[in-house]
Design an enzyme around this catalytic site. Structure first.
Site, mmCIF file in Angstrom:
data_model
loop_
_atom_site.group_PDB
_atom_site.id
_atom_site.type_symbol
_atom_site.label_atom_id
_atom_site.label_comp_id
_atom_site.label_asym_id
_atom_site.label_seq_id
_atom_site.Cartn_x
_atom_site.Cartn_y
_atom_site.Cartn_z
ATOM 1 N N CYS A 241 39.107 31.052 43.499
ATOM 2 C CA CYS A 241 39.131 32.620 42.906
ATOM 3 C C CYS A 241 40.247 33.181 43.817
ATOM 4 C CB CYS A 241 37.402 32.671 43.728
ATOM 5 S SG CYS A 241 37.018 34.734 43.872
ATOM 6 N N LEU A 242 40.653 34.011 43.378
ATOM 7 C CA LEU A 242 42.023 34.972 43.794
ATOM 8 C C LEU A 242 41.614 35.459 45.232
ATOM 9 C CD1 LEU A 242 44.328 35.602 41.184
ATOM 10 C CD2 LEU A 242 44.116 33.318 42.182
ATOM 11 N N HIS B 206 33.018 32.471 35.604
ATOM 12 C CA HIS B 206 33.213 33.071 37.168
ATOM 13 C C HIS B 206 33.629 34.905 36.940
ATOM 14 C CE1 HIS B 206 35.852 32.451 40.854
ATOM 15 N NE2 HIS B 206 36.604 33.659 40.510
ATOM 16 N N GLU B 207 34.584 34.278 35.603
ATOM 17 C CA GLU B 207 35.299 36.333 35.338
ATOM 18 C C GLU B 207 33.792 37.148 35.507
ATOM 19 O OE1 GLU B 207 37.730 36.413 36.901
ATOM 20 O OE2 GLU B 207 38.809 34.450 36.487
ATOM 21 N N HIS C 196 31.921 38.086 38.438
ATOM 22 C CA HIS C 196 32.881 39.373 38.847
ATOM 23 C C HIS C 196 32.574 40.677 38.552
ATOM 24 C CE1 HIS C 196 35.778 37.282 42.107
ATOM 25 N NE2 HIS C 196 36.520 36.496 40.636
ATOM 26 N N GLN D 225 37.775 43.307 41.110
ATOM 27 C CA GLN D 225 38.880 41.943 42.080
ATOM 28 C C GLN D 225 40.360 43.460 42.173
ATOM 29 O OE1 GLN D 225 39.477 38.277 39.725
ATOM 30 N NE2 GLN D 225 39.212 36.985 42.038
ATOM 31 N N GLY E 65 42.213 33.384 35.492
ATOM 32 C CA GLY E 65 41.830 34.012 35.321
ATOM 33 C C GLY E 65 41.772 35.446 36.529
HETATM 34 O O1 GNR Z 1 42.668 30.800 39.422
HETATM 35 C C1 GNR Z 1 41.241 31.017 39.037
HETATM 36 N N1 GNR Z 1 41.212 29.815 38.652
HETATM 37 C C2 GNR Z 1 39.656 28.898 38.269
HETATM 38 C C3 GNR Z 1 39.774 27.804 38.149
HETATM 39 C C4 GNR Z 1 38.347 27.062 38.363
HETATM 40 C C5 GNR Z 1 37.120 28.517 37.810
HETATM 41 C C6 GNR Z 1 37.946 29.420 37.476
HETATM 42 C C7 GNR Z 1 39.372 29.836 38.144
HETATM 43 S S1 GNR Z 1 39.460 31.489 38.066
HETATM 44 C C8 GNR Z 1 40.344 31.949 39.108
HETATM 45 C C9 GNR Z 1 40.994 33.142 39.413
HETATM 46 C C10 GNR Z 1 40.610 34.306 39.431
HETATM 47 O O2 GNR Z 1 39.849 34.466 40.911
HETATM 48 N N2 GNR Z 1 39.574 34.794 38.818
HETATM 49 O O3 GNR Z 1 38.319 35.967 38.817
HETATM 50 NI NI NI Z 2 37.508 35.125 41.292
#
Ligand code: GNR
Ligand code: NI
Length: 169
Positions: free
Chosen positions: A92-93, A134-135, A138, A51, A46
């Site tokens: 999270c990236l 999670h997204e 952000h 980001q 995601g």
């Molecule tokens: O790549 C991602 N994997 C992930 C795994 C479990 C829960 C959330 C994520 S999101 C993350 C990429 C990211 O930072 N998205 O904002």
């Molecule tokens: Ni993230």
């Protein structure tokens, strides 16, 4: 298409909230295409516009094995569908190398616009449901580390600051 730079915690720009998208025009579509290129190159599932330093309410997702199930969410609205907690750890990236399980509902409903500006509604369960929450965080300037203890968060911040100094980012 262009690969974009992904901001890393504790960059203050990750705290800026996204603004609602009024029209899904060519500029927005180009941004979405660049976000997909960026997410696939980083091997993520995601990515939120926040980001890549764009303050708009857009995120993308792809949980398929062969990376061809591209989901785009513009102006998303999320409704939890259960109190049952998810059992998935999230990463999270923007916080590379750290994974934690937060207390999040395991099933959600999302209403959003797709890449064509068309409204859709869909239910997600398990890991994709966690990713969507999670997204969406952000887009409000929130990160998964905010839910950890200050001690844990500070440890992660110090490690990432050191790695960023070494990489001279
Ligand atoms: O790549 C991602 N994997 C992930 C795994 C479990 C829960 C959330 C994520 S999101 C993350 C990429 C990211 O930072 N998205 O904002
Ligand atoms: Ni993230």
């Amino acid at each position: 298409m262009a690969k974009l730079d992904i901001l890393e915690f504790p960059d203050p720009r990750l705290r800026k909230p996204g603004e609602k998208v009024e029209i899904v025009d060519e500029e927005i579509k180009q941004l979405i295409d660049d976000m997909f290129e960026t997410m696939y190159a980083a091997d993520g599932c995601g990515l939120a516009a926040t980001q890549v330093d764009v303050q708009k309410r857009i995120f993308i997702m792809d949980f398929s094995e062969d990376r061809e199930e591209a989901w785009t969410f513009i102006n998303p609205e999320i409704t939890p569908l259960t109190e049952e907690p998810s059992e998935f750890a999230e990463g999270c990236l923007s916080v590379p190398g750290f994974f934690e399980n937060l207390d999040r509902p395991n099933r959600v409903k999302v209403k959003a616009l797709d890449r064509d500006g068309k409204e859709f509604e869909h239910e997600f369960e398990g890991l994709p449901a966690v990713c969507i929450q999670h997204e969406n965080d952000h887009l409000d300037g929130k990160l998964f580390v905010d839910a950890l203890t200050k001690l844990k968060r500070d440890r992660i911040r110090k490690k990432l600051e050191k790695a960023q100094r070494l990489a001279a980012k």
